[in-house]
Write a protein that holds these residues in place. Structure first.
Motif, PDB file in Angstrom:
ATOM      1  N   PRO A   1      15.418  39.980  10.328  1.00  0.00           N
ATOM      2  CA  PRO A   1      15.083  39.460  11.668  1.00  0.00           C
ATOM      3  C   PRO A   1      13.579  39.252  11.860  1.00  0.00           C
ATOM      4  O   PRO A   1      13.162  38.282  12.493  1.00  0.00           O
ATOM      5  CB  PRO A   1      15.610  40.548  12.613  1.00  0.00           C
ATOM      6  N   ILE A   2      12.759  40.146  11.277  1.00  0.00           N
ATOM      7  CA  ILE A   2      11.303  39.992  11.409  1.00  0.00           C
ATOM      8  C   ILE A   2      10.853  38.712  10.701  1.00  0.00           C
ATOM      9  O   ILE A   2      10.055  37.930  11.224  1.00  0.00           O
ATOM     10  CB  ILE A   2      10.563  41.235  10.843  1.00  0.00           C
TER      11      ILE A   2
ATOM     12  N   ILE B   1      15.656  30.554   5.928  1.00  0.00           N
ATOM     13  CA  ILE B   1      16.782  30.659   6.870  1.00  0.00           C
ATOM     14  C   ILE B   1      18.095  30.887   6.107  1.00  0.00           C
ATOM     15  O   ILE B   1      18.913  31.722   6.492  1.00  0.00           O
ATOM     16  CB  ILE B   1      16.861  29.402   7.774  1.00  0.00           C
TER      17      ILE B   1
ATOM     18  N   ALA C   1      12.623  36.118  10.281  1.00  0.00           N
ATOM     19  CA  ALA C   1      13.082  34.984  11.104  1.00  0.00           C
ATOM     20  C   ALA C   1      12.027  34.628  12.147  1.00  0.00           C
ATOM     21  O   ALA C   1      11.724  33.451  12.369  1.00  0.00           O
ATOM     22  CB  ALA C   1      14.418  35.323  11.760  1.00  0.00           C
ATOM     23  N   VAL C   2      11.453  35.658  12.777  1.00  0.00           N
ATOM     24  CA  VAL C   2      10.420  35.394  13.802  1.00  0.00           C
ATOM     25  C   VAL C   2       9.216  34.693  13.161  1.00  0.00           C
ATOM     26  O   VAL C   2       8.677  33.719  13.698  1.00  0.00           O
ATOM     27  CB  VAL C   2      10.001  36.705  14.507  1.00  0.00           C
ATOM     28  N   PHE C   3       8.794  35.166  11.990  1.00  0.00           N
ATOM     29  CA  PHE C   3       7.671  34.528  11.280  1.00  0.00           C
ATOM     30  C   PHE C   3       7.986  33.076  10.929  1.00  0.00           C
ATOM     31  O   PHE C   3       7.127  32.205  10.996  1.00  0.00           O
ATOM     32  CB  PHE C   3       7.317  35.314  10.010  1.00  0.00           C
TER      33      PHE C   3
ATOM     34  N   ILE D   1      18.201  34.442   5.037  1.00  0.00           N
ATOM     35  CA  ILE D   1      18.506  35.359   6.149  1.00  0.00           C
ATOM     36  C   ILE D   1      20.017  35.362   6.407  1.00  0.00           C
ATOM     37  O   ILE D   1      20.625  36.421   6.577  1.00  0.00           O
ATOM     38  CB  ILE D   1      17.709  34.949   7.420  1.00  0.00           C
TER      39      ILE D   1
ATOM     40  N   PHE E   1       9.945  31.073  12.571  1.00  0.00           N
ATOM     41  CA  PHE E   1       9.863  30.271  13.800  1.00  0.00           C
ATOM     42  C   PHE E   1       8.406  29.936  14.110  1.00  0.00           C
ATOM     43  O   PHE E   1       8.080  28.809  14.458  1.00  0.00           O
ATOM     44  CB  PHE E   1      10.511  31.041  14.973  1.00  0.00           C
TER      45      PHE E   1
END
Lengths: 158, 498
Positions: free
Chosen positions: B393-394, B213, B396-398, B216, B400
């Motif tokens: 952003p991709i 995080i 970030a999804v992983f 990012i 989460f």
């Protein structure tokens, strides 16, 4: 600003945190009252943290007038950094009620827009990437790794 | 002799070989995805082994263990996000190399180091297991406490530039580990009456937050930085490195293997700790410690050798005493038990064929690992061709999904975000991130053994010093701390003089 006052402020915050841990640890020790109790190590660690933070504060105070502000070769996008964090918090808040698929697709689309320079925006392509990737992640994690992600409003479909 | 041959041939069937290869590949994938751990991968495949022959099932679990431990290096090098806690230290030098356009070299060195670290530790396992296990059995609460303190002090030398900032980071990690139920007396601390905090913070969300995080957020901050397209030109020949690149790394390799195997043998410590310990030990011994963290192969070799060496080490107490060395071997122990096999001193007498079969499976899986990663590395580096505006952003999804998957709770995502913000602030203040992780991992271990040791000694600290092994490590701690302070003071004085 951060380079100038960062250590000083961080040291003060750390000292406040250490004081809180010490006081709480002290209270734990009193209530338990046998061997060294669950508050012993927190008190010890808080003391160490306090001493180190006091040194950092002192050093920060001594150097704050001599340190020059950092000059970057390019324009820093602090708003982007804070923006993505706020978006992630909203994403986390929405994930359960809205569901993983919708909240992730929306987040991904918005985050890509935020991370891309305005002149390079390709909304349709970004939308397709967002939807396809999120669906792929959802089914891979659900069917292969056995992780059930929140369905939210799409509960009847998935 | 016949038992050795029978054991080796038992895993040489096409179906078991295919199963092992699949296990290694799945392990690498699980290890490379931040948020999915080796433990999780082995646990996912455990039910599959119920219906298999014991040797087939155990070979599959070993293959997953080896693949997963090594797979973490891929995301650590390419994205600066450790796929597993075992590859935290790989980020320090691996990612700077990738940023310089040497991703192929970094991956190649990491893959070969993983292979060799695993290979040597499996030899140690096969040859010395029973005698090493007998020594490890002598370790009690005093010894574990002292080793924990020693490891924590070792990280002081990891702190780039400032010992004080390194210690603050370690104390913060230690403090975060206090949240939840206290060891020994089960007293709830720092929970603010929030029931979800009673279980404390999980390692994985904290790790993802601190590394991914914050990364990012930093990437978004650098949105207007011009990307150098020349560093995206990855042409990999062989393993991506030459003999010259790894010249003089023998000592580094030896020390890292010893640390990895040694830490692996001691139950409860594991690869999450040994990679950072090996990195700091090698840095301390180095003639050029200032170059660590700038992208040198020494750092990758230390981290990757030690974490795979830890695999062999962790299997020693499992197979000889029935005590798992870490979480993953605890699940492998379950793999033994579902087939009605009890690991322990009698295993080598009663199930000799199975034991040699497992040894063979470890060596073969290790070879499969190097083959799979060698073939895959040309594809892995392509990740870096994805522009940052899409990649971050991709990721970030992983992140989460990974954090959520730990306990199937949104709460872990909040923990991840909290640690992410903390990691970002730490980066801004040049406070190193590795000590906070080690403090977080070692905190509960140190506290548990300190308190049980004090109960054993009726509140006296004397046995911690007088017990020979414990006393030795405490003495070593004082020496390391004294030397680090001396270096720091000397550096400050020379700075002032200049």
């Amino acid at each position: 600003m951060l380079k100038k006052y960062g250590d000083f402020i961080a040291g003060l915050c750390g000292m406040a945190l250490a004081a809180y841990i010490f006081i709480t640890g002290y209270q734990i020790g009193l209530t338990e009252g046998k061997d060294f109790g669950a508050g012993f190590l927190p008190k010890l660690v808080a003391t160490g943290l306090f001493i180190c933070c006091a040194i950092l504060t002192y050093r920060g105070f001594k150097t704050m007038h001599t340190v020059k502000a950092e000059q970057s070769e390019y324009k820093k996008n602090y708003l982007g950094a804070y923006g993505i964090f706020i978006m992630m918090v909203i994403y986390a808040l929405c994930m359960k009620p809205v569901g993983f698929v919708i909240s992730s697709a929306v987040f991904l689309f918005c985050a890509i827009l935020l991370a891309t320079k305005r002149e390079n925006w390709k909304p349709i392509m970004f939308a397709v990437i967002s939807v396809v990737l999120v669906l792929a992640v959802y089914f891979v994690f659900k069917d292969i790794f056995g992780i059930r992600l929140p369905n939210g409003v799409l509960d009847s479909i998935f | 002799m016949s038992e050795i041959i029978t054991g080796i041939t038992s895993v040489m069937t096409p179906s078991i070989l295919a199963l092992m290869f699949m296990g290694v590949v799945m392990g690498i994938i699980v290890g490379a995805i931040p948020g999915l751990t080796v433990t999780m991968g082995v646990a996912l495949f455990l039910p599959m082994t119920y219906g298999m022959e014991p040797i087939a099932g155990l070979a599959l679990l070993c293959a997953l263990y080896i693949g997963g431990t090594s797979g973490g290096l891929i995301s650590a090098i390419l994205l600066q996000i450790p796929g597993t806690p075992a590859s935290v230290a790989t980020c320090f030098d691996g990612h700077p190399m990738a940023q310089r356009g040497e991703a192929g070299k970094a991956l190649g060195v990491g893959i070969v180091a993983s292979f060799l670290g695993g290979f040597v530790s499996f030899i140690v396992l096969a040859v010395l297991a029973p005698s090493i296990a007998r020594v490890a059995l002598k370790f009690g609460s005093y010894e574990y406490f002292s080793i924990g303190i020693f490891s924590l002090v070792m990280i002081a030398s990891l702190s780039k530039g400032s010992l004080v900032k390194g210690l603050i980071s370690a104390f913060l990690g230690f403090s975060a580990s206090f949240v939840g139920i206290a060891p020994v007396t089960s007293f709830a601390r720092f929970t603010f009456d929030i029931s979800k905090l009673r279980t404390g913070f999980q390692l994985l969300p904290a790790l993802i937050g601190l590394f991914a995080i914050s990364q990012i957020m930093s990437a978004l901050e650098d949105k207007y930085k011009e990307e150098d397209s020349s560093i995206r030109d990855y042409k990999i020949k062989g393993f991506g490195f030459t003999r010259e690149d790894i010249k003089g790394q023998g000592k580094n390799f030896l020390v890292s293997t010893l640390i990895g195997t040694g830490v692996g043998i001691l139950p409860g410590l594991g690869a999450g700790i040994c990679n950072i310990m090996a990195y700091s030990a090698v840095k301390d011994m180095s003639k050029y410690p200032e170059k660590f963290g700038t992208g040198i192969v020494d750092g990758i070799i230390a981290s990757e050798t030690s974490n795979n060496a830890c695999c062999g080490g962790a299997l020693i107490p499992l197979m000889t005493l029935g005590i798992p060395g870490d979480n993953t071997t605890a699940i492998i122990l379950a793999g033994f038990m579902v087939h009605g096999i009890a690991p322990g001193p009698l295993l080598f007498d009663n199930q000799a064929v199975l034991v040699y079969g497992i040894f063979a499976a470890l060596f073969i899986s290790n070879f499969f690992m190097i083959i799979a990663e060698y073939v895959g590395m040309r594809g892995f580096v392509k990740i870096l061709n994805v522009p940052n505006n899409l990649l971050m952003p991709i990721i970030a999804v992983f992140c989460f999904v990974g954090a959520y998957g730990v306990n199937n709770r949104i709460f872990e995502i909040y923990v991840m975000l909290g640690f992410g913000l903390l990691g970002y602030i730490m980066k801004k203040l040049s406070i190193p991130q590795a000590p906070i992780i080690l403090g977080f991992i070692l905190g509960p271990i140190i506290e548990k053994y300190l308190r049980s040791g004090l109960q054993r000694s009726h509140g006296s600290f004397v046995p911690f010093i007088t017990a020979p092994i414990s006393g030795f490590f405490l003495l070593l701690t004082v020496v390391v701390l004294g030397y680090t302070v001396y270096k720091e003071v000397k550096k400050m004085r020379s700075g002032k003089a200049a």
